[in-house]
Design a protein around this motif. Structure first.
Motif, PDB file in Angstrom:
ATOM      1  N   ARG A   1      87.996 -29.273  54.870  1.00  0.00           N
ATOM      2  CA  ARG A   1      87.574 -28.174  55.749  1.00  0.00           C
ATOM      3  C   ARG A   1      87.226 -28.701  57.134  1.00  0.00           C
ATOM      4  N   GLN A   2      88.104 -29.570  57.634  1.00  0.00           N
ATOM      5  CA  GLN A   2      87.979 -30.116  58.977  1.00  0.00           C
ATOM      6  C   GLN A   2      89.371 -30.213  59.587  1.00  0.00           C
ATOM      7  N   VAL A   3      89.459 -30.024  60.920  1.00  0.00           N
ATOM      8  CA  VAL A   3      90.723 -30.198  61.616  1.00  0.00           C
ATOM      9  C   VAL A   3      90.540 -31.254  62.704  1.00  0.00           C
ATOM     10  N   GLU A   4      91.628 -31.936  63.000  1.00  0.00           N
ATOM     11  CA  GLU A   4      91.617 -32.928  64.067  1.00  0.00           C
ATOM     12  C   GLU A   4      92.684 -32.546  65.087  1.00  0.00           C
ATOM     13  N   PRO A   5      92.288 -31.966  66.223  1.00  0.00           N
ATOM     14  CA  PRO A   5      93.271 -31.583  67.239  1.00  0.00           C
ATOM     15  C   PRO A   5      94.043 -32.791  67.747  1.00  0.00           C
ATOM     16  N   LEU A   6      95.293 -32.567  68.165  1.00  0.00           N
ATOM     17  CA  LEU A   6      96.095 -33.650  68.724  1.00  0.00           C
ATOM     18  C   LEU A   6      95.391 -34.221  69.958  1.00  0.00           C
ATOM     19  N   GLY A   7      95.308 -35.530  70.012  1.00  0.00           N
ATOM     20  CA  GLY A   7      94.691 -36.184  71.155  1.00  0.00           C
ATOM     21  C   GLY A   7      93.194 -36.293  71.066  1.00  0.00           C
ATOM     22  N   ALA A   8      92.611 -35.813  69.984  1.00  0.00           N
ATOM     23  CA  ALA A   8      91.156 -35.885  69.817  1.00  0.00           C
ATOM     24  C   ALA A   8      90.806 -37.028  68.872  1.00  0.00           C
TER      25      ALA A   8
ATOM     26  N   GLU B   1     100.083 -25.950  67.451  1.00  0.00           N
ATOM     27  CA  GLU B   1      99.764 -24.544  67.238  1.00  0.00           C
ATOM     28  C   GLU B   1      98.667 -24.361  66.195  1.00  0.00           C
ATOM     29  N   VAL B   2      98.752 -25.126  65.123  1.00  0.00           N
ATOM     30  CA  VAL B   2      97.865 -24.908  63.982  1.00  0.00           C
ATOM     31  C   VAL B   2      96.551 -25.681  64.109  1.00  0.00           C
ATOM     32  N   PHE B   3      96.639 -26.936  64.586  1.00  0.00           N
ATOM     33  CA  PHE B   3      95.435 -27.768  64.678  1.00  0.00           C
ATOM     34  C   PHE B   3      94.839 -27.815  66.084  1.00  0.00           C
ATOM     35  N   GLY B   4      95.626 -27.408  67.090  1.00  0.00           N
ATOM     36  CA  GLY B   4      95.155 -27.450  68.466  1.00  0.00           C
ATOM     37  C   GLY B   4      95.427 -28.793  69.121  1.00  0.00           C
ATOM     38  N   HIS B   5      95.175 -28.898  70.419  1.00  0.00           N
ATOM     39  CA  HIS B   5      95.364 -30.166  71.114  1.00  0.00           C
ATOM     40  C   HIS B   5      94.404 -30.277  72.287  1.00  0.00           C
ATOM     41  N   GLU B   6      94.187 -31.510  72.709  1.00  0.00           N
ATOM     42  CA  GLU B   6      93.368 -31.792  73.876  1.00  0.00           C
ATOM     43  C   GLU B   6      94.259 -31.885  75.110  1.00  0.00           C
ATOM     44  N   ARG B   7      93.658 -31.749  76.239  1.00  0.00           N
ATOM     45  CA  ARG B   7      94.402 -31.902  77.484  1.00  0.00           C
ATOM     46  C   ARG B   7      94.993 -33.308  77.568  1.00  0.00           C
ATOM     47  N   GLY B   8      96.284 -33.383  77.912  1.00  0.00           N
ATOM     48  CA  GLY B   8      96.960 -34.662  78.041  1.00  0.00           C
ATOM     49  C   GLY B   8      97.401 -35.273  76.728  1.00  0.00           C
ATOM     50  N   ALA B   9      97.277 -34.526  75.630  1.00  0.00           N
ATOM     51  CA  ALA B   9      97.664 -35.077  74.328  1.00  0.00           C
ATOM     52  C   ALA B   9      99.161 -35.373  74.262  1.00  0.00           C
ATOM     53  N   PHE B  10      99.952 -34.650  75.052  1.00  0.00           N
ATOM     54  CA  PHE B  10     101.391 -34.888  75.121  1.00  0.00           C
ATOM     55  C   PHE B  10     101.877 -34.304  76.435  1.00  0.00           C
ATOM     56  N   THR B  11     103.105 -34.612  76.772  1.00  0.00           N
ATOM     57  CA  THR B  11     103.670 -34.107  78.022  1.00  0.00           C
ATOM     58  C   THR B  11     103.673 -32.583  78.015  1.00  0.00           C
ATOM     59  N   GLY B  12     103.071 -32.001  79.029  1.00  0.00           N
ATOM     60  CA  GLY B  12     102.995 -30.552  79.119  1.00  0.00           C
ATOM     61  C   GLY B  12     101.681 -29.982  78.628  1.00  0.00           C
ATOM     62  N   ALA B  13     100.828 -30.822  78.014  1.00  0.00           N
ATOM     63  CA  ALA B  13      99.520 -30.344  77.552  1.00  0.00           C
ATOM     64  C   ALA B  13      98.551 -30.348  78.730  1.00  0.00           C
TER      65      ALA B  13
END
Length: 451
Positions: free
Chosen positions: A270-277, A219-231
């Motif tokens: 001041r950088q974020v790393e989305p899940l799966g990125a 929710e906070v950092f974001g995610h890439e497609r396929g980063a987890f089941t259901g993404a």
């Protein structure tokens, strides 16, 4: 000069026929228009009545007496934000370009296309109104008006809070807001955002206690497609969504320590790393955090990361509970009652002295939020604490009796009609309470039924 939705225009031209036709055409297209044949008369008009200054001034360049360039210079001295459009002859193009560099909004070569003139004036009016809105906002912030309508109260510490918020609004320092539940921490955070340079960018509130830890990072950092089941697709996180604006971390004390580490990294880099990125995404955000806990004490007890506390607390703003600024209760209650009445289309009911006395005597564990809810009930006719007394007798004995009846009614409601329990809560003998109930017309069976 009368108002107009499309804009107010003052036209200056020594050619009487052209002046009349221009005014007639602009009036027909929806502008409010007035004309002057002399540049000196136009400047005299602007000086005489600042309230009637138009949204845009249109002037010919070649005129007897004061020409268009002199009019431009005079107008800009009186009102630097007033757009001036010059009408030029074929041989005056170089002069018009010079005037543009001196501050003219635009110029049109005669004979000009009437529709083109309307388009130029529409742009000029839009520019004028935007400049006015910006100027008004700056004046309100500088004068405290914008903040006084949000951070309400005459308590000296409230005045100091408004001063600090006005000072901090345009500074990108991270801020920690400390206060009990309901003291208005998010109101202060939004004031810091809305009164500063980030006002036109997103304000994103994240309740750290409401987002389950299992989905917090997504929710906070974001995610890439396929980063987890259901993404099934890419998701932009809340922090990235706030780019250019403000992130408000509410109830920061509830954030699990594992996530505190990740938030600390974002605050520092001041950088974020989305899940799966496999990349870091720069973000330009200001962080404001809020807590009802003593984070410094929690950090000392290893219940909160000390490095995160010190990173968040560049500046701390402490909000007083309502019970420690009781003098502000009438002002706040009146504000909330008026707002609620306007929202519900309900009539304004007078707030009597005994009602205010009851309000000021309450503890308000829920602080301003609880008072606002009480005002809502008052407007809708469901308030018990702030219920206005029946009847129109405004004498002191009648008011005291009404106040006493209200206190007794509250005690009986709490005791569900049990006179003995109510008497004990009020600290008076049961017989005394019974006598008061009889004198005030309070019947136990009716109160018990209402409870």
């Amino acid at each position: 000069m009368s108002g107009s939705g499309r804009g107010r225009v003052l036209v200056v031209d020594d050619d009487g026929d052209l002046l009349a036709s221009t005014c007639e055409w602009l009036g027909a297209t929806g502008f409010s228009v007035e004309g002057e044949a002399l540049g000196s008369a136009a400047l005299d008009r602007l000086k005489a009545d600042p309230a009637a200054v138009p949204d845009v001034l249109v002037t010919d360049i070649r005129m007897p007496g004061l020409d268009g360039i002199a009019v431009l210079e005079g107008v800009l001295k009186l009102d630097p934000d007033l757009p001036v459009v010059l009408l030029t002859g074929h041989g005056d193009i170089a002069l018009a370009v010079k005037a543009m560099r001196a501050g003219a909004h635009d110029f049109l070569e005669k004979p000009y296309d009437a529709d083109h003139l309307v388009a130029v004036l529409d742009r000029a009016v839009a520019q004028r109104r935007l400049a006015g809105e910006i100027r008004e906002l700056r004046l309100r912030v500088a004068g405290g008006d914008a903040l006084e309508s949000r951070l309400i109260g005459n308590d000296p510490e409230m005045a100091e809070l408004r001063r600090r918020v006005a000072h901090l609004a345009d500074i990108d320092a991270d801020v920690l807001i400390v206060g009990e539940t309901g003291t208005g921490k998010e109101v202060v955070a939004r004031a810091l955002h809305d009164c500063g340079k980030r006002a036109d960018r997103p304000f994103v509130a994240i309740n750290c206690a409401a987002i389950p830890e299992t989905i917090f990072e997504s929710e906070v950092f974001g995610h890439e497609r396929g980063a987890f089941t259901g993404a099934l697709g890419r998701r932009v996180g809340k922090i990235a969504h706030a780019d250019g604006g403000t992130v408000f971390l509410d109830e920061i004390e509830s954030m699990p320590q594992a996530l505190q580490t990740k938030i600390l990294r974002v605050l520092q880099e001041r950088q974020v790393e989305p899940l799966g990125a496999n990349r870091l995404q720069p973000v330009d955000v200001r962080f404001i955090a809020a807590t009802k806990a003593d984070l410094k004490q929690r950090a000392a007890e290893a219940a909160f990361r000390s490095d995160l506390y010190y990173r968040l607390s560049t500046v701390e703003l402490h909000l007083k509970p309502l019970r420690r600024r009781r003098q502000d209760i009438p002002l706040l209650f009146d504000h909330f009652v008026k707002a609620s009445a306007a929202r519900h289309g309900a009539p304004l009911r007078p707030i009597r002295p005994e009602t205010l006395a009851a309000l000021q005597a309450a503890e308000w564990q829920g602080n301003v939020r609880e008072l606002k809810a009480e005002a809502e009930r008052y407007v809708l006719g469901y308030s018990q604490l702030a219920a206005p007394p029946a009847g129109e007798d405004g004498s002191l004995p009648a008011r005291l009796a009404a106040y006493e009846a209200e206190i007794i009614r509250q005690a009986l409601d709490t005791a569900r009609g049990n006179v003995a329990e109510a008497a004990e809560a009020l600290g008076i003998p049961r017989r005394t309470l019974a006598e008061k109930m009889a004198r005030l017309g309070l019947k136990r069976d009716r109160l018990a039924a209402e409870a």
